[in-house]
Scaffold this motif. Structure first.
Motif, PDB file in Angstrom:
ATOM      1  N   LEU A 177      -9.457 -26.050 -44.352  1.00 14.77           N
ATOM      2  CA  LEU A 177     -10.262 -27.273 -44.368  1.00 14.77           C
ATOM      3  C   LEU A 177     -10.185 -27.937 -45.742  1.00 14.77           C
ATOM      4  O   LEU A 177     -10.082 -29.158 -45.846  1.00 14.77           O
ATOM      5  CB  LEU A 177     -11.718 -26.956 -44.015  1.00 14.77           C
ATOM      6  N   GLU A 182     -11.919 -32.284 -39.703  1.00 16.66           N
ATOM      7  CA  GLU A 182     -12.019 -31.216 -40.707  1.00 16.66           C
ATOM      8  C   GLU A 182     -12.986 -31.584 -41.846  1.00 16.66           C
ATOM      9  O   GLU A 182     -13.540 -30.693 -42.497  1.00 16.66           O
ATOM     10  CB  GLU A 182     -10.642 -30.909 -41.304  1.00 16.66           C
ATOM     11  N   LYS A 187      -6.705 -29.557 -46.076  1.00 14.14           N
ATOM     12  CA  LYS A 187      -6.606 -30.836 -45.366  1.00 14.14           C
ATOM     13  C   LYS A 187      -7.204 -31.962 -46.201  1.00 14.14           C
ATOM     14  O   LYS A 187      -6.616 -33.046 -46.328  1.00 14.14           O
ATOM     15  CB  LYS A 187      -7.342 -30.725 -44.031  1.00 14.14           C
TER      16      LYS A 187
END
Length: 493
Positions: free
Chosen positions: A284, A346, A287
């Motif tokens: 996460l 995310e 991203k």
């Protein structure tokens, strides 16, 4: 009295239908229909209730009226916990005497306050709700869509609330995280009331110009330290994000994006230090870090354009160079970056995962029994990052522009470690030690700017190659002198 515990999240309007589908189909979900809610928020002209940390509302629904007063509470991440008192009434004007006497501050002049009340703003919206059972807990999920109105000013409402009706607070995050896997969401720190006061010109949003060191005490244990860093960084993240929604000036945008990225990197670094950067959370962060790749080039370009291009000095074709730098910034689509990032599921998942860690720490579910006491722990972190710096840029080596770009991440991490724990040390020694390293970080950003200029020169024949070579050589000379002096400086931990 009711103790309201709810998780506030923001959602973008284009995802309403998807959200409703997810909630309608969720196991043990019972749709409760929708209703129109009209709300008038009252206070005195000098905001006496707000100064008492109270919020007064009259709500209309189903031909009924109800006055509510909320007293001092707490916001952890996006979870709001605040006592509230509700009384049915017959008129749209609130009657403070109907609330319990014990809620008011000692020595109050309640009669004077009552006669001075006026409606400061309204929040009117459609609320669609669901009741969902999860892990022996009952949660009411409410989707609110409407407007905040203050005289001739209007601000849209588009938010989601998860309110705990019965059971454990952790169920809020479990359910919200499940929903966030399908629907892009993000934490909502600002309540409708906070936004309303701002819209009415009765309060100003908190501005993030200079971010102070995190207030840590040597007496804190590691759980308290982790909790403080996590809560502070999460709060600053949301404040910076809110500032970005209204920032229009290039330099301000660049500054805010840089601070947001630093908050994210500080959170990741802290989780890693405490052994919590697991296989679920790490991707996460990856991203989001990828989505923030534009921040470095933005900062470099805005650095050169600052003060009407003063950094460019006597460069040839200065007007044309500035225009090409601006074109390069325009190609980054800065105005849409925040909205694009919010579209990534995310983003909200990461925020919710961090709030979950924060609550678990405060509930005593996370402990660090094998870690040293805080002062020693902080010293070890400082020393480890310092060793990494010394290894990556040894004093006996000469460094060029490429070398400095290579060590930028390690330097940034070292600066963040000192930032997180810096309040524990003597300020003068700390700042004397940190200043040249922060100058080097600025130098690296400037070198990155020169690299961008080289590319623009090749693409548009700007005829600035000689100027660039001279500036880079001069800057590297100064950086090398600063680096070698800094490596000899006594440490402060």
């Amino acid at each position: 009295m009711d103790a309201e515990i709810e998780l506030k999240l923001f959602i973008q309007s284009q995802h309403h239908d998807l959200l409703k589908k997810v909630l309608n189909n969720y196991p043990n979900s019972t749709p409760q229909g929708q209703k129109k809610l009209t709300n008038g928020y009252f206070d005195t002209d000098d905001l006496q209730l707000r100064r008492w940390d109270m919020g007064l509302r009259v709500r209309g629904f189903d031909n009924q009226l109800e006055q509510t007063i909320k007293t001092a509470g707490r916001v952890v991440g996006g979870i709001h916990s605040r006592p509230e008192y509700n009384v049915s009434i017959d008129h749209k004007t609130p009657n403070l005497s109907l609330f319990p006497k014990e809620i008011w501050p000692i020595g109050n002049d309640l009669e004077s306050v009552s006669t001075s009340l006026a409606c400061i703003f309204e929040t009117n919206f459609q609320r669609q709700t669901w009741h969902i059972f999860i892990n022996d807990s009952l949660i009411e999920v409410a989707l609110d869509v409407g407007e905040i109105i203050a005289q001739d000013r209007v601000d849209p409402i588009c938010e989601l609330e998860f309110e705990l009706l019965a059971g454990d607070t952790s169920a809020l995050l479990i359910l919200a995280t499940e929903v966030a896997k399908s629907v892009p969401l993000r934490l909502g720190k600002a309540s409708k009331a906070q936004r309303g006061y701002q819209l009415a010109g009765k309060s100003q949003p908190v501005r993030i110009e200079n971010i102070d060191y995190i207030a840590l005490s040597k007496d804190n244990n590691l759980a308290q330290t982790f909790s403080t860093i996590l809560e502070t960084a999460l709060e600053r993240w949301q404040l910076i994000e809110n500032n970005l929604t209204t920032a229009t000036d290039l330099q301000q945008q660049s500054m805010l994006w840089g601070k947001l990225r630093r908050c994210v990197r500080l959170l990741r670094l802290t989780l890693d230090q405490f052994g919590l950067l697991n296989q679920h959370i790490s991707p996460l962060f990856d991203k989001l870090e990828h989505a923030l790749q534009f921040v470095g080039p933005l900062q470099s370009c805005s650095l050169l354009l600052r003060d009407d291009g003063n950094q460019l000095g006597n460069i040839n074709n200065k007007t044309l160079v500035c225009q090409q730098l601006q074109n390069h910034i325009n190609s980054m689509s800065i105005s849409t970056q925040l909205g694009d990032i919010w579209q990534q599921p995310e983003y909200g998942q990461l925020q919710l995962a961090l709030v979950d860690l924060l609550l678990r720490t405060e509930n005593g579910q996370l402990q660090w029994h094998d870690y040293p006491e805080l002062s020693l722990f902080a010293n070890q972190l400082q020393q480890a990052s310092w060793k990494r710096i010394g290894k990556s840029m040894p004093i006996t080596s000469e460094m060029n522009s490429v070398d400095y770009q290579y060590v930028a991440e390690a330097l940034d991490e070292s600066i963040l470690v000192g930032f997180a724990y810096g309040e524990m040390y003597q300020a003068k020694k700390r700042e004397t030690f940190r200043a040249p390293w922060q100058d080097l970080a600025l130098g690296i950003s400037t070198l990155s700017a020169y690299k961008i200029l080289k590319t623009l020169d090749e693409q548009h024949q700007l005829n600035i190659e000689a100027w660039l070579d001279n500036k880079e050589t001069s800057l590297l000379f100064a950086m090398e002198h600063s680096r070698k002096s800094a490596l000899k400086a006594p440490i402060y931990w």
